[in-house]
Design an enzyme around this catalytic site. Structure first.
Site, PDB file in Angstrom:
ATOM      1  CE  LYS A  22      13.656  16.219 106.127  1.00 13.53           C
ATOM      2  NZ  LYS A  22      13.216  17.509 106.707  1.00 13.53           N
ATOM      3  NE  ARG A  92      12.501  17.179 111.869  1.00 12.87           N
ATOM      4  CZ  ARG A  92      13.341  18.084 112.358  1.00 12.87           C
ATOM      5  NH1 ARG A  92      13.745  19.075 111.587  1.00 12.87           N
ATOM      6  NH2 ARG A  92      13.779  18.006 113.598  1.00 12.87           N
ATOM      7  N   GLY A 101      15.258  24.188 103.919  1.00  8.25           N
ATOM      8  CA  GLY A 101      14.764  25.444 104.457  1.00  8.25           C
ATOM      9  C   GLY A 101      13.652  26.098 103.670  1.00  8.25           C
ATOM     10  CG  MET A 103       8.435  23.341 101.335  1.00 11.89           C
ATOM     11  SD  MET A 103       7.854  21.815 100.564  1.00 11.89           S
ATOM     12  CE  MET A 103       9.332  20.807 100.609  1.00 11.89           C
ATOM     13  NE  ARG A 336      20.028  17.271 103.651  1.00 10.68           N
ATOM     14  CZ  ARG A 336      19.325  18.242 104.207  1.00 10.68           C
ATOM     15  NH1 ARG A 336      18.019  18.225 104.142  1.00 10.68           N
ATOM     16  NH2 ARG A 336      19.912  19.241 104.823  1.00 10.68           N
ATOM     17  CG  HIS A 452      26.155  42.839  69.731  1.00 11.26           C
ATOM     18  ND1 HIS A 452      26.939  43.563  70.605  1.00 11.26           N
ATOM     19  CD2 HIS A 452      26.937  42.551  68.671  1.00 11.26           C
ATOM     20  CE1 HIS A 452      28.147  43.710  70.090  1.00 11.26           C
ATOM     21  NE2 HIS A 452      28.168  43.111  68.910  1.00 11.26           N
ATOM     22  CB  SER A 760      25.001  24.379  61.172  1.00  9.50           C
ATOM     23  OG  SER A 760      25.214  24.772  62.513  1.00  9.50           O
ATOM     24  CB  CYS A 828      25.959  26.604  65.320  1.00  5.67           C
ATOM     25  SG  CYS A 828      24.889  27.407  64.111  1.00  5.67           S
ATOM     26  CE1 TYR A 848      28.217  21.392  64.588  1.00  5.62           C
ATOM     27  CE2 TYR A 848      28.325  19.621  62.965  1.00  5.62           C
ATOM     28  CZ  TYR A 848      28.157  20.958  63.273  1.00  5.62           C
ATOM     29  OH  TYR A 848      27.928  21.869  62.283  1.00  5.62           O
TER      30      TYR A 848
END
Length: 877
Positions: A22, A92, A101, A103, A336, A452, A760, A828, A848
């Site tokens: 700000k 502020r 909102g 603080m 902002r 699972h 992997s 993986c 990857y």
């Protein structure tokens, strides 16, 4: 002397970590010559010093504040607390990252028994002055002096009743002046101090309150949700007040340079005549759309549109602007870069690129992985109001509504009867798969993010919450309890796997739809990233969905998931076999089934690599739950078939199955099992090759800890593969590698790589073993405490632990490549879909990442962000 205070004219937008977002933007707008009310900013460094001193002001801070106040008074031609023409200021917060909102704010500071008379004189509106004064006393007392707000509301209600008026807007100036006295008395009684009249004392109190609000509950919870560091601190902005409630020639509003909901390139916002800013955002009065402002304030509207265009061009982004009109003059209070929905972010990125405002790379940066996630799963409607019954781990994103069922069989039956189902279980096992497939959502009281239930749900794209330990589930009684609340089978609940919230009743759900912009932005990302993105897919339909999302192969095909559902009896037949012949017959029946799946997967991924992991879990996971069988035995409802399975479950039961007879160890004990799987896979590859396909096969042996283990099983694998190719009369290229999922494997990777053709990294188990955590036990009970006390910055099962687990990965990468320069390296575990972990994988040079199908787009975008941000090698092939 440390400089703590900066006039707006001294800063710029690049100083957000010093001045907060700000303050930096107020400075930028001031320097652009926009009509910004004057003021100054107290830096984030001052806040951090205040915290370091254990809530004590830095020695010379208030001297600098006093000097800045004097300069502001000179510039404005007004003095705080003056009895004839007073200056009033707002105080502020302003962190480096927007925390709307979260603080505290204090308005109308500087009012006291003298200055309120000056305000009344200058505005010729005594009611306005005393209403502003009572608002200030109320807000200051609540925020700064920590007085309960309902005490003021009760006093206001009593006064309205005693005066016989409709509401507080009808109170007379005299009544409001009396209310100020009442409010001050409440403040003194509750806080033990006189309400401060000296403006500098008010300012000191307010600055301290904003500093303290950095560590308030709201702010801490928000930072945790948004992954904002706790050590940044907040700035404090002190700004001259302008008033939109001085009459019908005044007003206030909020404007966006583009529509934040859908991204449309048109001004968007609300405004109110004769109102203050909080009236707009609080929803107290019915607002008017921004374009209607042209009818009421045509000149100010024209000026505002010009400012909006200037700011969007200057910031090269959609801006959120707060403005006030005071007696016909427009003021810009703050700006902002605006928050936006996922769909709007994509549209704005594409539109701004087409308009020549930004490059493709900037467009990719503008869209976050979390925003893409929103577009792939249903969510609770943001406008819905509901009460949270319990919370668990957000195991698989998305929202679902349905009737509660406690067993897989009843869930499946209910689904077949046309009902929407939420499967509620203490935990799930492979035996529950048919119920999980039938369910709209899954809720368990035990288990963690890689349990699972979590892993299967993510693979299916089904919302799931795990480890909701407040639920006391009685499967036999068909109920669950949370404290005094009882939920019965057939009751409707709503769950959000995104937030972990459980709600009684139906919550409205919205399902976003990916647009053409989705594909465009991901196409840009693909040009930038160097890290390939594969998927974890166990069935042909998973592979098809993942390829639609842009997967470049399969990094993990878990063959155990092919053994579930109606095939489970075949696996159990193999486990129960008492002779080699019986075991061979069972394995042969499984081979036929696996062959069908492998053909489908290789067809779906034709021309792309498919890594198939041979069976990994211990055999007891394919048998009924021992706890439930014990209960059935105790109440005499156990069947003869269940008695046989119960005996087998006890034989294969282990004290610590994750470290027991699983993975390659099971393959060595039951050689026919792995040989059957290799035969089925290679037969499928041969079929695809003969049909004109291009199968690219990678066979992965799990849980290797020594090279000798790998060499034995790799030899068996190649023997079986050679037989299949010879029988089919066709050659199929394939490679054999292993999953690095134990610390020993990582530390001896150089030796294993002499034979293994790829690694992997199974970071789920590697994390578990490196930390010594039983993941299903620690995540719901211990992990929240560790995170709350900052013993860990984040759950290592959510985001890869760079210092420990990451170090093991780095060692294995370096030693593996030293032993075999061309070795292929990937990950993986579930970390493959976590943006921060993807960043790490790019930095260490993996080839990857692999993740569940619905996280493939997220990983593609995260890999592009990593390539733009990282200073690592980034030369992945």
């Amino acid at each position: 002397m440390t400089k703590w205070v900066y006039a707006f004219s001294e800063g710029n937008r690049d100083q957000k970590f010093l001045l907060g977002g700000k303050g930096a933007n107020l400075a930028e707008m001031t320097n652009l010559g926009l009509p910004v009310p004057g003021g100054f900013t107290i830096s984030t460094e001052a806040c951090n010093e205040y915290m370091r001193l254990e809530n004590a002001m830095p020695a010379d801070l208030m001297e600098q504040v006093s000097a800045a106040r004097t300069n502001l008074e000179t510039a404005m031609g007004k003095v705080l607390g003056d009895g004839t023409d007073p200056l009033l200021v707002s105080v502020r917060s302003g962190a480096a990252f927007s925390m709307p909102g979260m603080m505290d704010t204090v308005l109308n500071l500087g009012l006291n028994d003298d200055s309120v008379k000056g305000l009344a004189q200058q505005t010729n509106n005594e009611r306005f002055a005393y209403d502003s004064y009572r608002r200030f006393v109320q807000m200051f007392s609540k925020i700064v002096l920590d007085v309960p707000g309902d005490l003021f509301e009760e006093a206001m209600h009593d006064l309205v009743e005693s005066e016989g008026v409709e509401n507080e807007t009808k109170l007379t100036p005299a009544a409001l002046a009396g209310l100020v006295v009442t409010f001050k008395a409440i403040a003194k009684k509750e806080s033990g101090i006189e309400f401060p009249n000296d403006p500098l004392e008010q300012l000191r109190f307010a600055v301290e309150a904003v500093f303290k609000s950095w560590n308030g509950r709201r702010a801490r919870d928000y930072r945790k949700m948004e992954n904002i560091s706790d050590d940044l601190g907040t700035a404090v902005n002190v700004q001259a007040m302008v008033f939109g409630n001085k009459g019908d020639d005044s007003g206030t509003g909020v404007a966006f340079t583009r529509n934040p909901s859908n991204g449309e390139s048109a001004p968007y916002g609300d405004f109110l005549v004769n109102a203050q800013g909080e009236d707009v955002v609080a929803g107290i009065r019915m607002t008017e759309p921004l374009n209607a402002m042209g009818n009421t304030f045509p000149e100010c509207h024209k000026e505002l549109l010009a400012v909006m265009h200037q700011l969007e061009q200057h910031y090269r982004d959609m801006c959120d602007i707060e403005f006030t009109i005071e007696q016909g003059k427009l003021y810009i209070l703050q700006t902002r870069v605006g928050k936006r929905t996922a769909a709007a972010a994509l549209r704005m990125a594409v539109d701004m690129h087409n308009e020549g405002m930004i490059e493709e790379r900037e467009g990719v940066k503008r869209v976050t992985p979390a925003q893409l996630d929103q577009l792939l799963h249903p969510q609770f409607d943001p406008a819905a109001k509901y009460t949270v019954l319990a919370k668990g781990l957000n195991a698989s994103p998305g929202a679902a509504v349905g009737k509660v069922y406690f067993t897989a069989d009843t869930a499946e039956a209910a689904r077949e009867a046309g009902e929407r189902v939420i499967l509620v279980r203490p935990e799930t096992s492979p035996d529950d798969l048919h119920g999980m497939i039938a369910a709209e959502g899954i809720l368990t009281s035990r288990g963690g993010l890689v349990s699972h239930a979590a892993v299967v749900a993510r693979g299916m794209g089904t919302p799931a919450i795990c480890g909701a330990d407040a639920l006391k589930i009685d499967v036999a009684g068909k109920t669950f309890r949370v404290d005094g609340t009882v939920v019965n089978e057939g009751d409707v609940i709503s769950i959000s796997g995104t937030t972990g919230e459980v709600v009684i009743g139906e919550v409205a759900v919205v399902t976003p739809e990916p647009t053409g912009d989705f594909a465009i932005v991901l196409g840009w990302a693909d040009k930038i990233r160097t890290l390939k993105v594969r998927t974890n897919a166990d069935l042909p339909e998973d592979a098809v969905k993942a390829r639609e999302f842009g997967a470049e192969g399969i990094g993990l095909c878990r063959t155990e998931h092919m053994f579930l559902g109606d095939r489970l009896p075949l696996v159990q037949k193999m486990i129960l076999a008492s002779t080699d012949t019986e075991e061979h017959e069972a394995l042969e029946a499984l081979r036929v089934q696996q062959l069908e799946d492998f053909v489908g997967i290789l067809e779906a991924m034709d021309g792309l690599p498919v890594t198939v992991r041979l069976l990994d879990p211990p055999l007891h996971e394919f048998l009924p739950n021992i706890e439930e069988l014990v209960a059935k035995e105790a109440n005499g409802t156990i069947t003869d078939e269940e008695k046989v399975l119960f005996a087998a479950a006890r034989v294969w039961q282990e004290f610590n199955p994750m470290l027991g007879t699983r993975g390659c160890r099971l393959g060595i004990l039951k050689p026919g099992l792995y040989r059957m799987q290799v035969r089925a896979l290679m037969q499928a590859a041969c079929q695809r090759k003969l049909a004109g396909g291009n199968p690219i096969v990678e066979i992965m042996i799990p849980l290797i800890v020594t090279r000798s283990e790998f060499d034995l099983l790799e030899g068996w694998t190649r023997e079986e593969a050679a037989k299949v190719c010879q029988e089919a009369g066709v050659e199929v290229d394939y490679v054999v590698g292993t999953m690095i999922e134990t610390p020993r494997a990582a530390l001896t990777a150089g030796d294993i790589a002499k034979t293994a053709e790829f690694f992997s990294f199974g970071t789920n188990d590697l994390t578990q073993m490196a930390f010594g955590f039983s993941r299903d036990d620690v995540e719901s009970r211990m992990m929240p405490v560790y995170l709350e006390r900052k013993l860990l910055p984040v759950s290592p099962f959510e985001e890869l632990d760079r210092d420990g687990v990451g170090r093991l990965v780095q060692i294995a990468v370096a030693e593996g490549r030293a032993a075999r320069p061309g070795i292929k390296l990937g990950i993986c575990g579930e970390h493959g879909g976590n943006p921060a972990s993807v960043h790490f994988c790019h930095e260490v040079g993996l080839d990857y990442v692999s993740c569940s199908p619905y996280r493939v787009p997220i990983a593609r975008l995260a890999a592009a962000h990593a390539a733009m941000d990282s200073t690592g090698p980034g030369t992945n092939a």
